[in-house]
Design a protein around this motif. Structure first.
Motif, PDB file in Angstrom:
ATOM      1  N   GLN A   1      28.424  34.635 -18.834  1.00  0.00           N
ATOM      2  CA  GLN A   1      29.037  34.031 -20.010  1.00  0.00           C
ATOM      3  C   GLN A   1      28.824  32.529 -19.967  1.00  0.00           C
ATOM      4  N   GLY A   2      28.660  31.946 -21.139  1.00  0.00           N
ATOM      5  CA  GLY A   2      28.498  30.510 -21.204  1.00  0.00           C
ATOM      6  C   GLY A   2      28.049  30.085 -22.581  1.00  0.00           C
ATOM      7  N   THR A   3      27.577  28.850 -22.692  1.00  0.00           N
ATOM      8  CA  THR A   3      27.101  28.358 -23.980  1.00  0.00           C
ATOM      9  C   THR A   3      25.706  28.892 -24.259  1.00  0.00           C
ATOM     10  N   ALA A   4      25.344  28.923 -25.526  1.00  0.00           N
ATOM     11  CA  ALA A   4      23.999  29.354 -25.894  1.00  0.00           C
ATOM     12  C   ALA A   4      22.956  28.410 -25.320  1.00  0.00           C
ATOM     13  N   GLU A   5      23.265  27.125 -25.273  1.00  0.00           N
ATOM     14  CA  GLU A   5      22.330  26.149 -24.703  1.00  0.00           C
ATOM     15  C   GLU A   5      22.083  26.457 -23.231  1.00  0.00           C
ATOM     16  N   ASP A   6      23.131  26.752 -22.480  1.00  0.00           N
ATOM     17  CA  ASP A   6      22.964  27.094 -21.065  1.00  0.00           C
ATOM     18  C   ASP A   6      22.152  28.385 -20.915  1.00  0.00           C
ATOM     19  N   ALA A   7      22.380  29.348 -21.812  1.00  0.00           N
ATOM     20  CA  ALA A   7      21.629  30.608 -21.748  1.00  0.00           C
ATOM     21  C   ALA A   7      20.145  30.371 -21.961  1.00  0.00           C
ATOM     22  N   ARG A   8      19.813  29.494 -22.898  1.00  0.00           N
ATOM     23  CA  ARG A   8      18.396  29.212 -23.167  1.00  0.00           C
ATOM     24  C   ARG A   8      17.710  28.555 -21.972  1.00  0.00           C
ATOM     25  N   GLN A   9      18.478  27.830 -21.157  1.00  0.00           N
ATOM     26  CA  GLN A   9      17.893  27.079 -20.057  1.00  0.00           C
ATOM     27  C   GLN A   9      17.981  27.792 -18.709  1.00  0.00           C
ATOM     28  N   ASP A  10      18.643  28.942 -18.679  1.00  0.00           N
ATOM     29  CA  ASP A  10      18.830  29.680 -17.418  1.00  0.00           C
ATOM     30  C   ASP A  10      17.674  30.653 -17.244  1.00  0.00           C
ATOM     31  N   SER A  11      16.677  30.279 -16.469  1.00  0.00           N
ATOM     32  CA  SER A  11      15.477  31.104 -16.328  1.00  0.00           C
ATOM     33  C   SER A  11      15.769  32.445 -15.672  1.00  0.00           C
ATOM     34  N   SER A  12      16.709  32.486 -14.729  1.00  0.00           N
ATOM     35  CA  SER A  12      17.031  33.759 -14.075  1.00  0.00           C
ATOM     36  C   SER A  12      17.693  34.716 -15.051  1.00  0.00           C
ATOM     37  N   LEU A  13      18.532  34.188 -15.935  1.00  0.00           N
ATOM     38  CA  LEU A  13      19.168  35.021 -16.956  1.00  0.00           C
ATOM     39  C   LEU A  13      18.126  35.560 -17.925  1.00  0.00           C
ATOM     40  N   ILE A  14      17.220  34.705 -18.343  1.00  0.00           N
ATOM     41  CA  ILE A  14      16.176  35.114 -19.283  1.00  0.00           C
ATOM     42  C   ILE A  14      15.307  36.204 -18.676  1.00  0.00           C
ATOM     43  N   ASP A  15      14.900  36.026 -17.425  1.00  0.00           N
ATOM     44  CA  ASP A  15      14.035  37.006 -16.765  1.00  0.00           C
ATOM     45  C   ASP A  15      14.751  38.335 -16.551  1.00  0.00           C
ATOM     46  N   ALA A  16      16.017  38.277 -16.190  1.00  0.00           N
ATOM     47  CA  ALA A  16      16.729  39.491 -15.810  1.00  0.00           C
ATOM     48  C   ALA A  16      17.267  40.276 -16.996  1.00  0.00           C
ATOM     49  N   PHE A  17      17.743  39.585 -18.039  1.00  0.00           N
ATOM     50  CA  PHE A  17      18.504  40.284 -19.072  1.00  0.00           C
ATOM     51  C   PHE A  17      18.033  40.062 -20.509  1.00  0.00           C
ATOM     52  N   LEU A  18      17.522  38.893 -20.819  1.00  0.00           N
ATOM     53  CA  LEU A  18      17.317  38.552 -22.224  1.00  0.00           C
ATOM     54  C   LEU A  18      15.901  38.811 -22.718  1.00  0.00           C
ATOM     55  N   GLY A  19      14.930  38.886 -21.834  1.00  0.00           N
ATOM     56  CA  GLY A  19      13.580  39.240 -22.258  1.00  0.00           C
ATOM     57  C   GLY A  19      12.924  38.225 -23.163  1.00  0.00           C
ATOM     58  N   LEU A  20      13.291  36.957 -23.054  1.00  0.00           N
ATOM     59  CA  LEU A  20      12.695  35.921 -23.890  1.00  0.00           C
ATOM     60  C   LEU A  20      11.449  35.361 -23.235  1.00  0.00           C
ATOM     61  N   SER A  21      10.482  35.007 -24.062  1.00  0.00           N
ATOM     62  CA  SER A  21       9.362  34.222 -23.551  1.00  0.00           C
ATOM     63  C   SER A  21       9.830  32.793 -23.358  1.00  0.00           C
ATOM     64  N   LYS A  22       9.048  32.004 -22.627  1.00  0.00           N
ATOM     65  CA  LYS A  22       9.406  30.599 -22.435  1.00  0.00           C
ATOM     66  C   LYS A  22       9.443  29.862 -23.770  1.00  0.00           C
ATOM     67  N   GLU A  23       8.543  30.252 -24.689  1.00  0.00           N
ATOM     68  CA  GLU A  23       8.527  29.615 -25.999  1.00  0.00           C
ATOM     69  C   GLU A  23       9.787  29.938 -26.778  1.00  0.00           C
ATOM     70  N   ASP A  24      10.226  31.210 -26.723  1.00  0.00           N
ATOM     71  CA  ASP A  24      11.449  31.600 -27.422  1.00  0.00           C
ATOM     72  C   ASP A  24      12.653  30.862 -26.842  1.00  0.00           C
ATOM     73  N   ALA A  25      12.712  30.781 -25.536  1.00  0.00           N
ATOM     74  CA  ALA A  25      13.859  30.135 -24.889  1.00  0.00           C
ATOM     75  C   ALA A  25      13.920  28.661 -25.260  1.00  0.00           C
ATOM     76  N   ALA A  26      12.762  28.037 -25.398  1.00  0.00           N
ATOM     77  CA  ALA A  26      12.750  26.625 -25.752  1.00  0.00           C
ATOM     78  C   ALA A  26      13.193  26.414 -27.188  1.00  0.00           C
TER      79      ALA A  26
END
Length: 239
Positions: A214-239
């Motif tokens: 849990q946290g802010t959307a900004e923190d979620a976009r910048q958390d690479s471990s969260l993106i890799d494990a759960f969110l399935g975003l590309s680096k471009e999407d996360a940025a």
């Protein structure tokens, strides 16, 4: 505006959500993310009063509503546009909106309907069409519009963009942004995580019925471990 305290809920003997704590401030857009089967829809339906709560509390606007009937929750200001839309296919657009506003005074129906048509002009064009004859995007607009007819303080939208064309996704997210600008508190379930993170203030990620982040959307976009494990975003999407 809404708190879930150690919420465990589900269907019969099946626990779909385990020990969930959420704190959703007034005026916030809160995104509930995670893979299929994570318990996102069950969480929304428990808040709406349609899923059994086994333990924990649901606090809305300072009041414990855990045992409150679903119809009374609507009167208190909670509305949901559910997954699958669940419209009345043999009723027209106007008739579906009228049904949505049943809990509010009839004298306000016209003004509420015009508000929905201002938000979704396509529905004004199709107002005499049966819901079953609408496109998927039009049905999603109608599901959101029907929920808005209840004059909610707290709006839940389950799977905002699932199966929709990009243009319609833009329309729906523009509506979310407009409603937030008017002070409405919104809880989203979304598979399109990049769109959810773009509009959300705060995020909770569920996996197998339990919160894992849990946290802010900004923190979620910048958390690479969260993106890799759960969110399935590309680096471009996360940025």
């Amino acid at each position: 505006m809404l708190q879930l305290k150690n919420l465990t809920c589900g269907y019969g003997a099946l626990q779909a959500v385990h020990g969930l704590d959420l704190d959703i401030p007034e005026g916030c857009v809160f995104a509930l993310l995670g893979p299929n089967g994570a318990g996102k829809s069950s969480t929304l339906m428990s808040i709406a009063g349609h899923v059994d709560v086994f333990s924990g509390q649901i606090i809305f606007d300072g009041q414990d509503i855990t045992a409150m009937p679903a119809r009374e929750r609507v009167r208190q200001g909670i509305a949901i546009a559910p997954e699958g839309r669940r419209l009345f296919p043999d009723l027209t657009v106007i008739e579906n909106l009228t049904v949505g506003g049943y809990s509010r005074p009839a004298a306000r129906e016209k003004a509420n309907r015009e508000m929905v048509f201002d938000l979704f002009p396509r529905l004004a064009e199709r107002q005499t069409s049966h819901a079953g004859a609408l496109s998927g995007g039009e049905q999603q607009m109608l599901a959101i519009g029907r929920a808005l007819m209840t004059e909610p303080k707290f709006l839940m939208i389950d799977e905002v963009s699932l199966g929709l064309m990009p243009k319609v996704v833009d329309i729906c997210y523009n509506a979310v942004s407009h409603l937030r600008s008017k002070g409405m508190t919104i809880l989203l379930v979304e598979q399109n995580t990049s769109r959810a993170l773009a509009v959300a203030d705060r995020v909770c990620v569920l996996e197998s019925g339990s919160p894992v982040w849990q946290g802010t959307a900004e923190d979620a976009r910048q958390d690479s471990s969260l993106i890799d494990a759960f969110l399935g975003l590309s680096k471009e999407d996360a940025a």
